[in-house]
Design a protein around this motif. Sequence first.
Motif, mmCIF file in Angstrom:
data_model
loop_
_atom_site.group_PDB
_atom_site.id
_atom_site.type_symbol
_atom_site.label_atom_id
_atom_site.label_comp_id
_atom_site.label_asym_id
_atom_site.label_seq_id
_atom_site.Cartn_x
_atom_site.Cartn_y
_atom_site.Cartn_z
ATOM 1 N N LYS A 1 0.816 -1.213 0.000
ATOM 2 C CA LYS A 1 0.000 0.000 0.000
ATOM 3 C C LYS A 1 0.852 1.267 0.000
ATOM 4 C CE LYS A 1 -3.869 -2.243 2.376
ATOM 5 N NZ LYS A 1 -4.776 -2.217 3.556
ATOM 6 N N CYS B 1 0.672 4.187 -2.978
ATOM 7 C CA CYS B 1 0.345 5.605 -2.739
ATOM 8 C C CYS B 1 1.466 6.517 -3.242
ATOM 9 C CB CYS B 1 0.095 5.841 -1.254
ATOM 10 S SG CYS B 1 -1.369 4.984 -0.622
ATOM 11 N N ASN C 1 -5.911 5.423 2.192
ATOM 12 C CA ASN C 1 -6.917 4.369 2.086
ATOM 13 C C ASN C 1 -7.717 4.491 0.796
ATOM 14 O OD1 ASN C 1 -8.385 2.110 3.503
ATOM 15 N ND2 ASN C 1 -10.097 3.523 3.239
ATOM 16 N N GLU C 2 -8.131 5.708 0.479
ATOM 17 C CA GLU C 2 -8.926 5.932 -0.730
ATOM 18 C C GLU C 2 -8.072 5.775 -1.995
ATOM 19 O OE1 GLU C 2 -9.041 7.723 1.981
ATOM 20 O OE2 GLU C 2 -11.086 7.287 2.669
ATOM 21 N N TYR D 1 -5.525 3.720 -2.316
ATOM 22 C CA TYR D 1 -5.396 2.269 -2.486
ATOM 23 C C TYR D 1 -6.673 1.677 -3.089
ATOM 24 C CZ TYR D 1 -5.131 -2.668 -1.151
ATOM 25 O OH TYR D 1 -5.150 -4.040 -1.151
ATOM 26 N N ALA D 2 -7.840 2.178 -2.658
ATOM 27 C CA ALA D 2 -9.113 1.689 -3.185
ATOM 28 C C ALA D 2 -9.233 1.994 -4.681
ATOM 29 C CB ALA D 2 -10.274 2.319 -2.421
ATOM 30 N N LEU E 1 -13.936 -0.646 0.748
ATOM 31 C CA LEU E 1 -13.116 0.408 1.355
ATOM 32 C C LEU E 1 -13.767 1.777 1.237
ATOM 33 C CD1 LEU E 1 -9.589 -0.724 0.071
ATOM 34 C CD2 LEU E 1 -10.422 -0.826 2.425
#
Length: 624
Positions: free
Chosen positions: A470, A474, A496-497, A499-500, A518
């Motif tokens: 991850k 990013c 997080n977003e 990676y989604a 996610l």
Amino acid sequence: NAQAFRTWWKLQKLMWPKCLGVVRAAWTTQIRNSSRTPNPLRRLRTTTTASSQGSLLSSQRRIHLARPFGAVCLLSFTSYIAFPYFDNSFTRSARLFIALAPMAVEWWYLEWSISHLPQELQRPHYDQFHQKWKDEPLRVILALRGFYVKAGQVISNNPAVVPEAYTKSLKILQQDVPAKPFNLIKKIVETDMGKPMNDVFSSFDEVPIGAASIGQVHYAKLQTGEDVVVKVQYPETERYFGLDFSTALFLLRFINPALIEVMKKNQETFMSEFDYQREARNLHLMNTDISPHFPEVEFPKPLFEHVGKRVLCMTRCKGETITNHGNKLMAEIAKARGQTQEEFSLEFREAMRDPQKLERISKIVPSMNESFFDIIRGLLHVKNTLLFWLPPTYVPPNGPKLMKILFDVHGREIFHLGAFNSDPHAGNIMIDENRGIVSLLDYGQLVTIEDEEWRENFARYIIALADDDKDEICRLWKELGNEFIWKDTGEINPPNETYACACFHFGGPPGIRNALKLLEIEKLSNLRSDLRKKIEITKSTSQYAMLQRACFCLIGVAQQVGAGTGVVPCKSLRESAVNYVEAREEAKREKAKQEEEMKEIEAQENNLLPKFALLAFVMLSRIN
């Protein structure tokens, strides 16, 4: 069209001043009559002469009112007659908006009128609306053609986000757009080649084997006896695409200005499809740089002596398209489940909208390796041979093997060659099972990535996504030129977003399910509307978007050849990405080694210089 426009414009310039003069005169006369002060003597004279002048005054009033009304009607009539003949972006867009305006108004009214109902009760109303209007977009697209045909093809390939009624109606655009008459095709061929058709071809099929958004394809035979395929481009299509893209760029200024540059790059890619000479060079590049590495893959060979701006003559590839194989496979699966093909197709489309249903449907066509698939194929062949009195069961091609070939080919195109086909959909891939050859067609939309550093970053990005790293994902997301703002927090590229989004773009069906989880989105059908509320795109690159599109096309191919819904682009491209990164590192080491050797040679030369100078001084001293 140009002559019609000039004639209409001269008429408008001639009529508008006169019409305005008539309107102004009528208006001033009306004001003058209404502003007169009452006079008893004038009223008396008017009364005494009413019998003789009443009819004259009333006729004059009618004339004053009829002239401006007639002038406006005449202008409107001439504009209405001339309007369909103007091929500019405004009129084409106006025709689109006017045709779909009733549909949009009814949609907004329906959305407002049922907003108070629960979501499960709203669905029947929406289904009824979609059934009513399902053929209207197709009618408008076939009337306008050009860019809108390509847009309709994209829409019909997105059952997850577009209602099933429209995708089913627009599916005809995936196979055949209504063809042009042969007389027009013959004129285009002879004009482009500069000679009669009979001088080049001994036979030319009048019925096309397929028609698309920009042209149609015919089988033919050269005077030498060689079987060929001839692509013929419609003369007006390039102009239509340019005008429609201009309209799209204008609208993007108000919708999302950050996407204008991406749209311009996409425009360059799409517009390159109209240059058949360039497509011929693309096919030659594939035959010289890709075919030697993949003996089981072939590309059509262009015949440059018969290639022009709007005509492309190339060798004929044999086999059956993946689209036809997919239809046969779907019919067999539906039969095995006791369903009709339409029922299973509807279930599959519904599953694409719901992650839980997609998880269940994926078990119907499970992911299998090449060896197990060959065993299944062998058993089906034995069954068809032994039970010869029964209708034979369709034997699909080895889906996993085919997908490995396709991803390896595109991996080499992307990383090593830096030029890849951004439109590898099922209709552009053929399989000849008798020879074991896969044919890749239509390389008009060849996207080039000349920046080797960007290619290396994308290769590392694919490796990181396949390895679920991850932090590296990013970091490389930004290096690839992507940026967005998460509206809830105002944060730029939150981990997080980010990676989604990466999982959604190159993670295949499993990655899409993970991304929805996610991003906390319940259904795939709500993805676009929910993301508009949560994400504001500030930077993007056309190369990234085209790579994403190519991978989505290959996922569609995998589903049609029974490779299951577990095909993951990042994992399928990982081997090619690793090879490219290793080759780049080796090249960098070799370059660094050469630079070090050059430095050592320069240092040695610098050290020898004082010694040579001293020796020369000693020899001169002895001579003296």
